[in-house]
Design an enzyme around this catalytic site. Sequence first.
Site, short mmCIF file in Angstrom:
data_model
loop_
_atom_site.label_atom_id
_atom_site.label_comp_id
_atom_site.label_asym_id
_atom_site.label_seq_id
_atom_site.Cartn_x
_atom_site.Cartn_y
_atom_site.Cartn_z
N ASN A 167 -24.68 3.04 -53.11
CA ASN A 167 -23.87 4.10 -52.50
C ASN A 167 -24.45 4.57 -51.17
O ASN A 167 -23.71 4.75 -50.19
CB ASN A 167 -23.70 5.28 -53.47
N GLU B 99 3.43 -6.83 -24.91
CA GLU B 99 4.21 -6.45 -26.10
C GLU B 99 3.33 -6.37 -27.34
O GLU B 99 3.51 -5.51 -28.21
CB GLU B 99 5.34 -7.46 -26.32
N THR C 262 10.96 11.15 -14.31
CA THR C 262 10.98 11.97 -15.53
C THR C 262 12.29 11.60 -16.22
O THR C 262 13.28 11.28 -15.53
CB THR C 262 10.95 13.49 -15.23
N GLN D 67 -14.35 1.69 -51.42
CA GLN D 67 -14.60 0.32 -50.97
C GLN D 67 -13.47 -0.16 -50.03
O GLN D 67 -13.67 -1.04 -49.20
CB GLN D 67 -14.70 -0.61 -52.19
N LYS E 153 12.30 -18.42 -18.43
CA LYS E 153 11.67 -17.22 -18.98
C LYS E 153 10.18 -17.15 -18.76
O LYS E 153 9.46 -18.14 -18.86
CB LYS E 153 11.92 -17.16 -20.49
N LYS F 208 -13.32 -0.25 -45.59
CA LYS F 208 -13.73 -1.18 -44.53
C LYS F 208 -12.59 -2.00 -43.91
O LYS F 208 -12.53 -2.12 -42.68
CB LYS F 208 -14.86 -2.08 -45.05
N SER G 156 -15.81 -7.13 -52.93
CA SER G 156 -15.57 -6.77 -51.52
C SER G 156 -16.25 -7.76 -50.57
O SER G 156 -16.11 -7.65 -49.36
CB SER G 156 -16.08 -5.36 -51.23
N SER H 258 9.61 -19.51 -22.90
CA SER H 258 10.56 -19.63 -24.00
C SER H 258 10.78 -21.12 -24.28
O SER H 258 10.79 -21.93 -23.36
CB SER H 258 11.88 -18.98 -23.61
N1 ARG Z 1 -19.06 -2.60 -52.43
C1 ARG Z 1 -19.18 -1.19 -52.59
C2 ARG Z 1 -18.41 -0.47 -51.48
O1 ARG Z 1 -18.11 -1.09 -50.52
C3 ARG Z 1 -20.61 -0.76 -52.54
C4 ARG Z 1 -20.89 0.48 -53.31
C5 ARG Z 1 -20.82 0.21 -54.74
N2 ARG Z 1 -21.22 1.34 -55.49
C6 ARG Z 1 -20.86 1.50 -56.76
N3 ARG Z 1 -21.23 2.58 -57.33
N4 ARG Z 1 -20.15 0.61 -57.38
O2 ARG Z 1 -18.09 0.70 -51.57
#
Ligand code: ARG
Length: 457
Positions: free
Chosen positions: A107, A287, A152, A319, A280, A322, A20, A274
Amino acid sequence: MWGGRFAEGPSAIMREINASIPFDKALWRQDIAASKAHVAMLAAQGIVSADDARAISEGLDRVAAEYEVNGVPENLDLEDIHMATESRLAALIGPAAGRLHTARSRNDQVATDFRLWVREACDQIDAGLEDLQRALVGRAEEHAGSVMPGFTHLQAAQPVTLGHHLLAYYEMLRRDRSRFADARTRMDECPLGSAALAGTGFPIDRDATAQALGFARPTANSLDAVSDRDFAIDYLQAAAQCALHLSRLAEELILWASQPFGFVRLPDALSTGSSIMPQKKNPDAAELVRGHAGRIVGCLTSLMVTMKGLPLAYSKDMQDDKPPVFEAHGLIALSIAAMTGMVTDATFRTDRMRAAAELGYATATDLADRLVRHADVPFREAHHITGAAVKLAESRGVALDALSLAELQAVDPRIDAAVHEALSVDASVAARASYGGTAPLRVREQVAAARKALGME
Ligand code: ARG
């Protein structure tokens, strides 16, 4: 970092699917801050020595200084920002680095870093929305008395003031800001110390780390803390709702900038030309704001679907939380900035708006209202009489107020001699002075209230 029980290393595919770091390197500042708070707490609790804690903390500062200058190296073998930073720390300070991860797991680390990031994102969006609101209020003040058609069904309905129309968006953004603020308040709890899922046997001080990172309190349940991403979904929901509002404003500017409407000239700086048609000027920024709203809704959907089937606690699916948040944040921040520029520098063609308001029988309701007020005609009957007057005007191809008194009284003798006063668009908007109505007087009051709320006095 975890090779002890393995006979062979991960395959190239495993490394690639697992990594990641290409996107979570965006969390490096939060990761360093959380690690520094953690190690300071470990030392204060006597879990690591003061010397090791100092070495770790200074080492983290050095890693941060390197990231600041060179960016975060993308080594897929190190999986993520947490591993990358710890490994660089070990290279800089040696074995003491290995004590940083005491009483912690990636975690709770990632849950903490990500919350810090999203919390800051809420603050950035709030500041951007405040700027856009100021722009809307400034233009609304300028155009408190500028008459335009209100629609409306996209059919001319009743005249309104441009100021009133712009303040409608001020109100939407006010609620959007409160949604981001709500989300921010709810996410203001610190997961750090929840460890992998069950908490830890070390005598940690979760209040201390929560406080050091500026959170209101530690999270109360370790399983919940490492496994929910509702805080990110809250952010995306607020962003999606806000994007829908921006998209409607963008759509109106696009429509208004078209030749048949001609209500607005958008700033050159936020338009494009354009390559084939020399005349244009295209409203591309608007948009794209409209387009980005679709992508932001997609980001929300993406994270909701990622989370919906996951058992407690952490699974690697998470993961994937994000990228949609980072993407949506970039899109919404840029959309807000683009709308602020367009609202600030648009040229509203008030002559065209007024002319359009005068077409389309937009003051028909005023004639009906007048019959109710001056001749005590029940509204339904007044509606019918006015419909007949509109039909007559339409058959002549003229506006309602171009019919003579005699012609109007031929439709219904109860139509009074001063009726023409009520049929002008200015009289029509001035009459709508109920609270929240479009009358210039009310718009100026709303502008004053908004200026006060925004601290613009
Ligand atoms: N890169 C992981 C994430 O974004 C971090 C957590 C990893 N934890 C694990 N038990 N492998 O979620």
